[in-house]
Design a protein around this motif. Structure first.
Motif, PDB file in Angstrom:
ATOM      1  N   UNK A 259     -23.027   8.077   3.564  1.00  0.00           N
ATOM      2  CA  UNK A 259     -23.810   9.294   3.791  1.00  0.00           C
ATOM      3  C   UNK A 259     -24.248   9.949   2.482  1.00  0.00           C
ATOM      4  N   UNK A 260     -23.379   9.927   1.458  1.00  0.00           N
ATOM      5  CA  UNK A 260     -23.680  10.603   0.193  1.00  0.00           C
ATOM      6  C   UNK A 260     -24.339   9.696  -0.841  1.00  0.00           C
ATOM      7  N   UNK A 261     -24.198   8.382  -0.673  1.00  0.00           N
ATOM      8  CA  UNK A 261     -24.741   7.447  -1.654  1.00  0.00           C
ATOM      9  C   UNK A 261     -23.867   7.295  -2.883  1.00  0.00           C
ATOM     10  N   UNK A 262     -22.667   7.861  -2.851  1.00  0.00           N
ATOM     11  CA  UNK A 262     -21.742   7.752  -3.980  1.00  0.00           C
ATOM     12  C   UNK A 262     -21.019   6.413  -3.949  1.00  0.00           C
ATOM     13  N   UNK A 263     -20.559   5.967  -5.108  1.00  0.00           N
ATOM     14  CA  UNK A 263     -19.818   4.717  -5.212  1.00  0.00           C
ATOM     15  C   UNK A 263     -18.319   5.000  -5.144  1.00  0.00           C
ATOM     16  N   UNK A 264     -17.510   3.983  -4.835  1.00  0.00           N
ATOM     17  CA  UNK A 264     -16.050   4.185  -4.841  1.00  0.00           C
ATOM     18  C   UNK A 264     -15.529   4.715  -6.172  1.00  0.00           C
ATOM     19  N   UNK A 265     -16.123   4.262  -7.292  1.00  0.00           N
ATOM     20  CA  UNK A 265     -15.665   4.697  -8.605  1.00  0.00           C
ATOM     21  C   UNK A 265     -15.940   6.181  -8.842  1.00  0.00           C
ATOM     22  N   UNK A 266     -16.950   6.732  -8.170  1.00  0.00           N
ATOM     23  CA  UNK A 266     -17.304   8.143  -8.328  1.00  0.00           C
ATOM     24  C   UNK A 266     -16.511   9.061  -7.398  1.00  0.00           C
ATOM     25  N   UNK A 267     -15.610   8.472  -6.604  1.00  0.00           N
ATOM     26  CA  UNK A 267     -14.980   9.206  -5.506  1.00  0.00           C
ATOM     27  C   UNK A 267     -13.486   9.413  -5.724  1.00  0.00           C
ATOM     28  N   UNK A 268     -12.988  10.598  -5.353  1.00  0.00           N
ATOM     29  CA  UNK A 268     -11.558  10.915  -5.418  1.00  0.00           C
ATOM     30  C   UNK A 268     -11.128  11.514  -4.084  1.00  0.00           C
ATOM     31  N   UNK A 269     -10.066  10.966  -3.507  1.00  0.00           N
ATOM     32  CA  UNK A 269      -9.490  11.511  -2.277  1.00  0.00           C
ATOM     33  C   UNK A 269      -8.270  12.347  -2.639  1.00  0.00           C
ATOM     34  N   UNK A 270      -8.195  13.567  -2.120  1.00  0.00           N
ATOM     35  CA  UNK A 270      -7.096  14.486  -2.429  1.00  0.00           C
ATOM     36  C   UNK A 270      -6.403  14.888  -1.136  1.00  0.00           C
ATOM     37  N   UNK A 271      -5.087  14.717  -1.078  1.00  0.00           N
ATOM     38  CA  UNK A 271      -4.342  15.065   0.124  1.00  0.00           C
ATOM     39  C   UNK A 271      -2.870  15.279  -0.166  1.00  0.00           C
ATOM     40  N   UNK A 272      -2.115  15.639   0.885  1.00  0.00           N
ATOM     41  CA  UNK A 272      -0.699  15.970   0.710  1.00  0.00           C
ATOM     42  C   UNK A 272       0.238  14.939   1.329  1.00  0.00           C
ATOM     43  N   UNK A 290      -2.327  13.157  -5.108  1.00  0.00           N
ATOM     44  CA  UNK A 290      -1.431  13.875  -4.204  1.00  0.00           C
ATOM     45  C   UNK A 290      -1.241  15.302  -4.691  1.00  0.00           C
ATOM     46  N   UNK A 291      -1.405  16.274  -3.777  1.00  0.00           N
ATOM     47  CA  UNK A 291      -1.050  17.659  -4.087  1.00  0.00           C
ATOM     48  C   UNK A 291       0.266  17.990  -3.383  1.00  0.00           C
ATOM     49  N   UNK A 292       1.043  18.874  -4.003  1.00  0.00           N
ATOM     50  CA  UNK A 292       2.409  19.135  -3.541  1.00  0.00           C
ATOM     51  C   UNK A 292       2.510  20.412  -2.719  1.00  0.00           C
ATOM     52  N   UNK A 293       1.437  20.744  -1.996  1.00  0.00           N
ATOM     53  CA  UNK A 293       1.411  21.966  -1.194  1.00  0.00           C
ATOM     54  C   UNK A 293       1.645  21.699   0.289  1.00  0.00           C
ATOM     55  N   UNK A 294       1.921  20.437   0.642  1.00  0.00           N
ATOM     56  CA  UNK A 294       2.110  20.092   2.048  1.00  0.00           C
ATOM     57  C   UNK A 294       3.390  19.330   2.291  1.00  0.00           C
ATOM     58  N   UNK A 295       3.269  18.070   2.718  1.00  0.00           N
ATOM     59  CA  UNK A 295       4.421  17.317   3.199  1.00  0.00           C
ATOM     60  C   UNK A 295       5.206  16.595   2.112  1.00  0.00           C
ATOM     61  N   UNK A 296       4.528  15.916   1.189  1.00  0.00           N
ATOM     62  CA  UNK A 296       5.207  15.047   0.230  1.00  0.00           C
ATOM     63  C   UNK A 296       5.714  15.814  -0.990  1.00  0.00           C
ATOM     64  N   UNK A 307      -0.721  16.471  -8.498  1.00  0.00           N
ATOM     65  CA  UNK A 307      -0.897  17.793  -9.083  1.00  0.00           C
ATOM     66  C   UNK A 307      -0.237  18.811  -8.156  1.00  0.00           C
ATOM     67  N   UNK A 308       0.176  19.940  -8.713  1.00  0.00           N
ATOM     68  CA  UNK A 308       0.895  20.932  -7.925  1.00  0.00           C
ATOM     69  C   UNK A 308       0.044  21.481  -6.791  1.00  0.00           C
ATOM     70  N   UNK A 309      -1.255  21.712  -7.046  1.00  0.00           N
ATOM     71  CA  UNK A 309      -2.120  22.315  -6.042  1.00  0.00           C
ATOM     72  C   UNK A 309      -3.576  22.113  -6.432  1.00  0.00           C
ATOM     73  N   UNK A 310      -4.486  22.451  -5.523  1.00  0.00           N
ATOM     74  CA  UNK A 310      -5.919  22.395  -5.849  1.00  0.00           C
ATOM     75  C   UNK A 310      -6.253  23.367  -6.959  1.00  0.00           C
ATOM     76  N   UNK A 311      -5.598  24.536  -6.957  1.00  0.00           N
ATOM     77  CA  UNK A 311      -5.833  25.507  -8.008  1.00  0.00           C
ATOM     78  C   UNK A 311      -5.517  24.946  -9.385  1.00  0.00           C
ATOM     79  N   UNK A 312      -4.387  24.242  -9.494  1.00  0.00           N
ATOM     80  CA  UNK A 312      -4.014  23.603 -10.751  1.00  0.00           C
ATOM     81  C   UNK A 312      -4.995  22.483 -11.108  1.00  0.00           C
TER      82      UNK A 312
END
Length: 318
Positions: A259-272, A290-296, A307-312
């Motif tokens: 949908x965005x036309x971005x490549x895998x190298x240009x992409x970052x997935x962020x989750x907990x 991995x952010x440390x604001x949820x489960x892991x 990283x500790x959080x999205x803010x960090x």
């Protein structure tokens, strides 16, 4: 005193001296072992600290190369109805640096329109196209493969309404005319829904799908059962496992790239979560953080970006 008394005394002193020498030797060996173990532990800690520092430096350089940011919501952007501190700053920083974001969530209890409204209440303007949920992806999957079939669905009324709007023929009752079963994260779950699903899966061999394997969903006071936990109850009763459509399956990531036309190298997935978010990044061939604001916790994820959080994380753009 008798001669035998002196002989016994000399023998005792000789044995005591030998035992004392052995005890001292053993204590020295034990102390050396303790010192050696402490040295090894210290070296391991120093190595871990170096690895963490290297990883953080690599994170700083890596994030500046990214254009598309795929964000989990529950435990990453928000906890329940509360926006996490720093999340809005991160989204603004992405925009200011010419990046784009999409929200990739396994939460199928809400429609994209619900999220747009929720984010508006948080002071963040979004569009429905920016939200890709396991629910919407499962909807499209059902439309593609079961568009003309009858589907038994266990889900919230909001999600069922979304399926009906897509033209799908759904029901909440088991029957001989049902062609497949779909379970979602159902915050309106009833025992009768479980009964109907178990009845269908026991009496027929129709395929069983589920939106996501998450066992628990983080909210403001802790955790509550998610779709994976609901499915485990059913599995314990019928002896069958569902096929999960959402993360960690890489389909939603591929949809965003297309949908965005971005490549895998240009992409970052962020989750907990490690078993959904981080695993999804791995399967899709993109970087993940991995952010440390949820489960892991940090102890569970030592060999990947974290990283500790999205803010960090926002600070790494500067």
């Amino acid at each position: 005193m008798s001669k035998s008394f002196y002989n016994n005394a000399r023998a005792y002193l000789k044995n005591h001296s030998r035992n004392l020498h052995f005890s001292n030797t053993l204590q020295c060996q034990m102390q050396k072992s303790v010192d050696s173990a402490m040295t090894i532990k210290s070296n391991i800690v120093k190595k871990e600290e170096r690895n963490i520092n290297n990883m953080q430096n690599n994170l700083a350089s890596m994030i500046k190369e990214k254009k598309l940011f795929l964000l989990d919501i529950d435990g990453t952007v928000a906890l329940g109805s509360e926006l996490l501190p720093g999340a809005a700053d991160f989204l603004q920083t992405v925009k200011e640096n010419g990046g784009i974001f999409r929200f990739l969530t396994n939460n199928s209890s809400k429609a994209a329109s619900d999220y747009v409204e929720q984010f508006h209440d948080w002071g963040i303007e979004t569009t429905e196209e920016e939200f890709i949920t396991a629910g919407t992806y499962a909807r499209d999957f059902m439309k593609k493969y079961y568009g003309n079939e009858k589907i038994l669905v266990a889900a919230t009324e909001t999600y069922c309404s979304e399926l009906r709007k897509a033209g799908l023929n759904i029901t909440d009752q088991a029957g001989d005319d049902v062609d497949c079963v779909l379970c979602a994260y159902d915050t309106e779950l009833t025992y009768e829904k479980l009964v109907q699903v178990c009845k269908q899966l026991t009496e027929t061999k129709v395929p069983w799908f589920a939106t996501n394997p998450d066992l628990r969903c983080p909210i403001d006071f802790g955790m509550i059962p998610d779709c994976g936990s609901i499915c485990r109850m059913i599995t314990a009763s019928v002896g069958r496992e569902p096929e999960y459509i959402g993360k960690p399956a890489p389909g939603m990531v591929y949809a965003c790239l297309e949908e965005t036309g971005c490549t895998p190298k240009q992409t970052l997935l962020i989750g907990d979560r490690i078993y959904t978010d981080m695993e999804c990044g791995k399967r899709a061939g993109i970087d993940s953080c991995l952010v440390l604001t949820g489960e892991a916790s940090a102890e569970e994820w030592k060999n990947g970006f974290r990283c500790q959080s999205l803010g960090k994380l926002a600070g790494y753009f500067s």
